[in-house]
Design an enzyme around this catalytic site. Structure first.
Site, mmCIF file in Angstrom:
data_model
loop_
_atom_site.group_PDB
_atom_site.id
_atom_site.type_symbol
_atom_site.label_atom_id
_atom_site.label_comp_id
_atom_site.label_asym_id
_atom_site.label_seq_id
_atom_site.Cartn_x
_atom_site.Cartn_y
_atom_site.Cartn_z
ATOM 1 N N ASP A 54 34.746 -1.501 -101.386
ATOM 2 C CA ASP A 54 35.970 -0.759 -101.743
ATOM 3 C C ASP A 54 35.788 0.695 -101.319
ATOM 4 O O ASP A 54 34.747 1.086 -100.771
ATOM 5 C CB ASP A 54 36.266 -0.870 -103.250
ATOM 6 C CG ASP A 54 37.768 -0.748 -103.568
ATOM 7 O OD1 ASP A 54 38.330 0.343 -103.336
ATOM 8 O OD2 ASP A 54 38.377 -1.725 -104.031
ATOM 9 N N HIS A 101 49.092 -7.799 -100.545
ATOM 10 C CA HIS A 101 50.466 -7.510 -101.010
ATOM 11 C C HIS A 101 50.728 -6.001 -101.125
ATOM 12 O O HIS A 101 51.866 -5.579 -101.267
ATOM 13 C CB HIS A 101 50.773 -8.250 -102.326
ATOM 14 C CG HIS A 101 50.182 -7.640 -103.562
ATOM 15 N ND1 HIS A 101 50.683 -7.873 -104.823
ATOM 16 C CD2 HIS A 101 49.119 -6.814 -103.744
ATOM 17 C CE1 HIS A 101 49.971 -7.219 -105.711
ATOM 18 N NE2 HIS A 101 49.017 -6.575 -105.093
HETATM 19 C C1 LIG Z 1 45.377 -3.860 -106.243
HETATM 20 S S1 LIG Z 1 43.714 -3.349 -106.103
HETATM 21 C C2 LIG Z 1 42.881 -4.916 -106.125
HETATM 22 C C3 LIG Z 1 41.452 -4.803 -106.553
HETATM 23 C C4 LIG Z 1 40.734 -6.142 -106.673
HETATM 24 N N1 LIG Z 1 40.756 -6.905 -105.441
HETATM 25 C C5 LIG Z 1 41.319 -6.948 -107.806
HETATM 26 O O1 LIG Z 1 42.115 -7.853 -107.560
HETATM 27 O O2 LIG Z 1 40.992 -6.660 -108.962
HETATM 28 C C6 LIG Z 1 43.569 -2.864 -104.415
HETATM 29 C C7 LIG Z 1 42.226 -2.295 -104.069
HETATM 30 O O3 LIG Z 1 42.231 -1.918 -102.687
HETATM 31 C C8 LIG Z 1 41.354 -0.840 -102.541
HETATM 32 N N2 LIG Z 1 41.591 -0.205 -101.243
HETATM 33 C C9 LIG Z 1 42.686 0.477 -100.857
HETATM 34 N N3 LIG Z 1 42.565 0.916 -99.602
HETATM 35 C C10 LIG Z 1 41.345 0.513 -99.163
HETATM 36 C C11 LIG Z 1 40.655 0.661 -97.935
HETATM 37 N N4 LIG Z 1 41.202 1.327 -96.909
HETATM 38 N N5 LIG Z 1 39.428 0.100 -97.821
HETATM 39 C C12 LIG Z 1 38.871 -0.557 -98.862
HETATM 40 N N6 LIG Z 1 39.495 -0.736 -100.071
HETATM 41 C C13 LIG Z 1 40.717 -0.205 -100.215
HETATM 42 C C14 LIG Z 1 41.734 0.008 -103.735
HETATM 43 O O4 LIG Z 1 40.771 1.014 -103.993
HETATM 44 C C15 LIG Z 1 41.846 -1.044 -104.835
HETATM 45 O O5 LIG Z 1 40.620 -1.250 -105.496
#
Ligand SMILES: C[S@@+](CC[C@H](N)C(=O)[O-])C[C@H]1O[C@@H](n2cnc3c(N)ncnc32)[C@H](O)[C@@H]1O
Length: 353
Positions: free
Chosen positions: A220, A258
């Site tokens: 992440d 999403h």
């Molecule tokens: C809606 S959350 C889902 C987290 C996890 N997969 C869950 O379902 O509990 C989306 C995640 O995407 C991560 N994220 C956003 N942009 C990112 C990037 N460019 N590279 C890696 N992670 C990213 C955010 O920090 C966040 O933790």
């Protein structure tokens, strides 16, 4: 004829009043969660009065019992709590229902309270006031309201970052049980698995507990990884999935795609493809599959989530199976199967050939 018309019009009027005040259901329940009322009733072991609830609320001054009575009356009316009215006209008692049990905190993995606090956070709710402006001009409502999408806001606001990560982790907890039960053989042959944008690593840590032969990597952004706890069998790696993703036999993407437009998802999927073995690799997407005209238990929530994505992300959306098929093909995954689990989300297993 006229009275039938009149009756229908009256029902229509009542329906509009209901929608006018629909936000009150969410925000009254948010208040009950913040005051830990489900926990208070749970720890009491049975139905209790508003005065008993008040005496257990953690507050430097004595709580307003009359406010609690009125909030509980509404939430009892909505069947969030089970209201019992003593025949002697005494104070009503409130117990837990199958709904409010999902809001009790603790070791039980059935918890929706932290997700509720994310979805009803001022950042997520106030941005809705900009939706009609967005319809006219395009763009994202949360950006117009707060100058960034929720990920930007989480990276700048530590308190929201904590609320957000806890919400995601708790959702992962109960969903994990369904994933492990519904996708039993999906993990058997894997030696390594990356949870791409895995938050603080709740899901991968549970998978590795059940499949200790798997080397788990939680991937992440840096501001999320710095808050992630240590788990046996899981290595935390920080980075940007639009740049590069750590290599593994398979990649998980839960509640990730999403958040992004089709164009951004194709970039992520292409990076996923580079990170897995060409022939035997796979991605395991866990996301809503919208059912056109669906009447299922979670279909309302699916359509609501789609608008949450419209308001609170830059181009994110929920997708139908047809939309997933097109997206996966463009991202380099022409073959897929959907595995339904008893949850809002489904598992989409996709292969590079
Ligand atoms: C809606 S959350 C889902 C987290 C996890 N997969 C869950 O379902 O509990 C989306 C995640 O995407 C991560 N994220 C956003 N942009 C990112 C990037 N460019 N590279 C890696 N992670 C990213 C955010 O920090 C966040 O933790």
């Amino acid at each position: 004829m006229e009275s039938v018309e009149g009756e229908a019009s009256l029902r229509g009027q009542a329906e509009i009043w209901k929608h006018m005040f629909a936000f009150i259901d969410s925000l009254a329940l948010k208040c009950a969660i913040e005051l830990r009322i489900p926990d208070i009733i749970h720890s009491h072991g049975g139905p209790i009065t508003s005065s008993q609830i008040a005496s257990s609320i953690d507050s430097p001054s004595s709580p307003e019992i009359s406010y609690i009575e009125r909030i509980m009356r509404l939430l009892g009316h909505k069947n969030i709590f089970a209201a019992q009215h003593p025949s002697d006209g005494g104070e009503p008692l409130y117990g837990l229902t199958h709904s409010s049990r999902w809001l009790v905190t603790g070791s039980d993995s059935n918890q929706l309270g932290p997700v509720f606090l994310v979805e009803n956070h001022p950042y997520m709710v106030n941005s809705w006031h900009f939706l009609s402006q967005c319809v006219k001009e395009g763009g994202s409502a949360i950006e117009k309201a707060f100058g960034g999408v929720y990920i930007d806001l989480a990276s700048k606001d530590q308190q929201f970052n904590k609320i957000f990560n806890e919400g995601m982790a708790c959702n992962a907890k109960f969903l994990t049980r369904e994933i492990l039960a519904g996708y039993k053989h999906g993990f058997d042959s894997l030696k390594s698995l990356v949870d791409v944008a895995g938050g603080i690593g709740g899901l991968i840590s549970e998978i590795v507990k059940s499949y200790p032969h798997i080397k788990g990597i939680n991937f992440d952004l840096p501001h999320v990884i710095t808050t992630a706890p240590v788990y046996d069998g899981v290595t935390h790696v920080s980075g940007d999935m639009f740049h590069t993703i750590p290599n593994a036999d398979a990649l998980l993407l839960k509640w990730v795609l999403h958040n992004w437009s089709d164009e951004a998802c194709v970039k992520i999927l292409k990076n996923c493809r580079k990170a897995i073995p060409e022939k035997t690799g796979k991605v395991i997407v866990i996301d809503v599959v919208l059912q056109p005209d669906g009447q299922g238990l979670f279909d309302d929530a699916g359509y609501a989530c789609d608008l949450v994505m419209m308001v609170n992300t830059a181009g994110g959306k929920e997708r139908t199976e047809l939309e997933w098929k097109k997206l996966l093909e463009e991202g380099g995954f022409p073959r897929y199967q959907i595995i339904k689990i008893p949850a809002l989300q489904s598992i989409i297993e996709a292969y590079p050939e």
